[in-house]
Design a protein around this motif. Sequence first.
Motif, short mmCIF file in Angstrom:
data_model
loop_
_atom_site.label_atom_id
_atom_site.label_comp_id
_atom_site.label_asym_id
_atom_site.label_seq_id
_atom_site.Cartn_x
_atom_site.Cartn_y
_atom_site.Cartn_z
N THR A 1 0.84 -1.19 0.00
CA THR A 1 0.00 0.00 0.00
C THR A 1 0.88 1.25 0.00
OG1 THR A 1 -0.11 0.06 2.41
CG2 THR A 1 -1.83 -1.18 1.27
N LEU A 2 0.28 2.37 -0.39
CA LEU A 2 0.94 3.68 -0.36
C LEU A 2 -0.08 4.74 0.03
CD1 LEU A 2 3.14 3.83 -3.62
CD2 LEU A 2 3.97 3.82 -1.26
N SER A 3 0.33 5.68 0.85
CA SER A 3 -0.53 6.82 1.16
C SER A 3 -0.60 7.71 -0.08
CB SER A 3 0.04 7.61 2.34
OG SER A 3 -0.63 8.86 2.47
N VAL A 4 -1.82 8.05 -0.50
CA VAL A 4 -1.99 8.89 -1.69
C VAL A 4 -1.38 10.26 -1.46
CG1 VAL A 4 -3.70 10.03 -3.15
CG2 VAL A 4 -4.03 7.66 -2.47
N GLU A 5 -1.59 10.83 -0.27
CA GLU A 5 -1.10 12.18 0.01
C GLU A 5 0.40 12.23 0.23
OE1 GLU A 5 -3.76 10.90 1.52
OE2 GLU A 5 -5.42 12.19 0.88
N ARG A 6 1.00 11.11 0.70
CA ARG A 6 2.42 11.16 1.06
C ARG A 6 3.34 10.49 0.04
NH1 ARG A 6 0.24 10.32 6.36
NH2 ARG A 6 0.68 8.08 6.28
N ARG A 7 2.79 9.98 -1.04
CA ARG A 7 3.68 9.39 -2.04
C ARG A 7 4.50 10.51 -2.69
NH1 ARG A 7 -0.07 6.30 -6.08
NH2 ARG A 7 1.86 5.95 -7.22
N PHE A 8 5.69 10.18 -3.16
CA PHE A 8 6.67 11.19 -3.55
C PHE A 8 6.13 12.18 -4.57
CE2 PHE A 8 10.05 12.67 -6.37
CZ PHE A 8 10.91 13.26 -5.47
N MET A 9 5.50 11.69 -5.62
CA MET A 9 5.05 12.58 -6.67
C MET A 9 3.90 13.49 -6.23
SD MET A 9 6.73 12.89 -9.32
CE MET A 9 8.22 12.15 -9.97
N GLN A 10 3.08 13.03 -5.31
CA GLN A 10 2.02 13.89 -4.80
C GLN A 10 2.60 15.01 -3.94
OE1 GLN A 10 -0.91 14.22 -5.68
NE2 GLN A 10 -1.92 15.41 -4.09
N VAL A 11 3.61 14.67 -3.12
CA VAL A 11 4.30 15.71 -2.34
C VAL A 11 4.97 16.71 -3.27
CG1 VAL A 11 6.18 16.13 -0.70
CG2 VAL A 11 4.63 14.20 -0.35
N ASP A 12 5.61 16.20 -4.32
CA ASP A 12 6.26 17.06 -5.31
C ASP A 12 5.24 17.99 -5.97
OD1 ASP A 12 8.70 17.57 -7.22
OD2 ASP A 12 7.03 17.12 -8.56
N ARG A 13 4.09 17.44 -6.31
CA ARG A 13 3.04 18.25 -6.95
C ARG A 13 2.52 19.33 -6.01
NH1 ARG A 13 -3.02 16.49 -8.22
NH2 ARG A 13 -3.63 18.19 -9.60
N MET A 14 2.33 18.98 -4.73
CA MET A 14 1.84 19.97 -3.77
C MET A 14 2.90 21.03 -3.47
SD MET A 14 -1.32 19.45 -3.19
CE MET A 14 -1.42 19.04 -4.93
N LEU A 15 4.16 20.67 -3.53
CA LEU A 15 5.23 21.67 -3.44
C LEU A 15 5.15 22.62 -4.62
CD1 LEU A 15 8.46 19.79 -2.25
CD2 LEU A 15 7.57 21.92 -1.29
N HIS A 16 4.95 22.07 -5.79
CA HIS A 16 4.88 22.87 -7.02
C HIS A 16 3.69 23.83 -7.00
CE1 HIS A 16 5.94 23.55 -11.24
NE2 HIS A 16 4.65 23.54 -11.53
N ARG A 17 2.59 23.39 -6.44
CA ARG A 17 1.38 24.20 -6.47
C ARG A 17 1.20 25.06 -5.22
NH1 ARG A 17 -4.07 21.39 -8.00
NH2 ARG A 17 -4.58 23.60 -8.07
N LYS A 18 1.61 24.52 -4.03
CA LYS A 18 1.25 25.21 -2.79
C LYS A 18 2.38 25.30 -1.78
CE LYS A 18 -3.47 23.34 -3.11
NZ LYS A 18 -4.57 22.67 -2.37
N LEU A 19 3.58 24.83 -2.10
CA LEU A 19 4.70 24.83 -1.16
C LEU A 19 4.38 24.05 0.11
CD1 LEU A 19 5.81 28.59 -1.37
CD2 LEU A 19 7.01 26.63 -2.34
N LEU A 20 3.40 23.16 0.03
CA LEU A 20 2.92 22.38 1.18
C LEU A 20 2.39 23.28 2.29
CD1 LEU A 20 5.73 19.64 1.47
CD2 LEU A 20 3.53 19.50 0.29
N LEU A 21 1.93 24.48 1.94
CA LEU A 21 1.45 25.44 2.93
C LEU A 21 -0.05 25.70 2.79
CD1 LEU A 21 4.33 28.09 2.76
CD2 LEU A 21 3.98 26.31 4.49
N GLY A 22 -0.75 24.88 2.01
CA GLY A 22 -2.18 25.08 1.84
C GLY A 22 -2.49 26.32 1.03
N LYS A 23 -3.57 27.02 1.40
CA LYS A 23 -4.02 28.18 0.64
C LYS A 23 -2.99 29.31 0.60
CE LYS A 23 -7.25 30.07 -1.84
NZ LYS A 23 -7.66 29.45 -3.12
#
Length: 498
Positions: A131-153
């Motif tokens: 299994t893999l966490s959808v939110e914590r898999r590497f590419m999802q973290v990378d995507r959220m960094l790209h879009r939100k810096l992992l800081l939400g809104k």
Amino acid sequence: MSTITAQRMTSAMGAASAGYRTLWRWHFYAGLFVMPFLVVLAITGTLYCFQPQIEPLLYPHRLIVEPQAAPRLTEDALLAKARAAMPADAAAVTAPIASAPDRSTEFVFRLANGEKQSVYLNPYSGEVLGTLSVERRFMQVDRMLHRKLLLGKPGELLMELAACWTLVMIGTGIALWWPREKTTARAALLPRFALKGRALWKNLHAVMGIWLALGALAFVLSGLPWTGSWGKQFKALATAAHLGAPPGSWGGLPLRSALPGVHTAGQGGTAQARTAHKAPNAHDEHSAHEANMDSMPGMVMDDLPLPITPWAVGNTPVPASADTHAAQALPLGRIVALVASLGVSSGYDIVLPTTATGVYTVSYFPADPKQERTLYLDQYSGAVLKDIRYGDYGAVSKAVSYGTSLHMGRYFGLANQLVCAVISLGLAGMAVTGCVMWWKRRPQRSLGAPSRERAAPPMRGWKTGLVLLGIVFPLMGATLLAVWIADRAIFARASHPA
């Protein structure tokens, strides 16, 4: 040379110099803000472009299987094994459908705490691979960094601002590079490595910038429609003007499945009637909320548990649960076969119905925008409630679809990925050379902004452009005004010669 001619040349050079310094000052402010974000965007964007190549290397034991001559298990058999491997209170919400012989089968579950988790199985034996966490898999973290810096809104707004200020940086950068005296195209477009020190860095920065300007502009313009603030407003405006999502996406068709033998009020009526939601009893309030998480009134396609959906359909309404009668839904295998008969055989995601009146939602987001499909299927009869295709999109959505495919490095395969990588990493190089130039010329205990000339030229065209940019991008307009006030009030004495 006559005295009059010399005076005219001196006057022209002075005016050009004055304009140059004003542009340089704004280029400096834009770069000061943009450069840190530009490095993050460049690195994360490059990694995300190569997701198809990177993920199998990161998770080979979950994603990769040995191709076999034996037939694959049915989707229903695999889903049953996946359910058995997950906690009893976990709900299957998404089924990515892929037919590559060397890839595992994936199902996405929502756990009781709201977290989404993927489970992977060998499609030939049914063995659970992990299994893999959808939110914590590497590419999802990378995507959220790209879009939100992992800081939400707040991070999303910062990235949007960085993209907008990049437009200022591109415009002023081109103006600074533009030859002001007779020179050859070779001298303007090729680096001069014979230079030394800061002059060499300045030349490299200018030449790299002019070669990357078009690609950077394309990146910014194709990325802005996906931003959380301006992008949502732009999508709503395009939809209202019938240039975005297909007008009357639902027509007179129901937004939910029709229970066998049960009359469902509101079918074929207005969107408001179709999204009416029956309030649960207090005793069942929590369980009803959990069951309806993927089909609550007011939700749109962008809210569904999908990795990504076509931009044009992001605002289309999601089927709403209005009843809790029990009925036998079609198995997943029947839906997969039906979708294949409609021309979509692999590489898509199915959002599974989690309520009695939910529907199967099929999202096909391939590299070629013309092949995009969004399907809604009755979970009991398999009837196609709606089939949204590229041809149904408005002009703006069609353009955004192509821009997105190019932006993500998907449209023309590996070559597209490499072009995106060159532009992205080139922009990171621009940030580095800009920082080196600033470091070499920085004064002690000062910001080091280029000096403001005593008699600033009118530059009405540039001022008009900035005002229009601020109107089109209101968030940026507010920061433009803030920078202008700060420049006058705080950095008035911050100067350094060229």
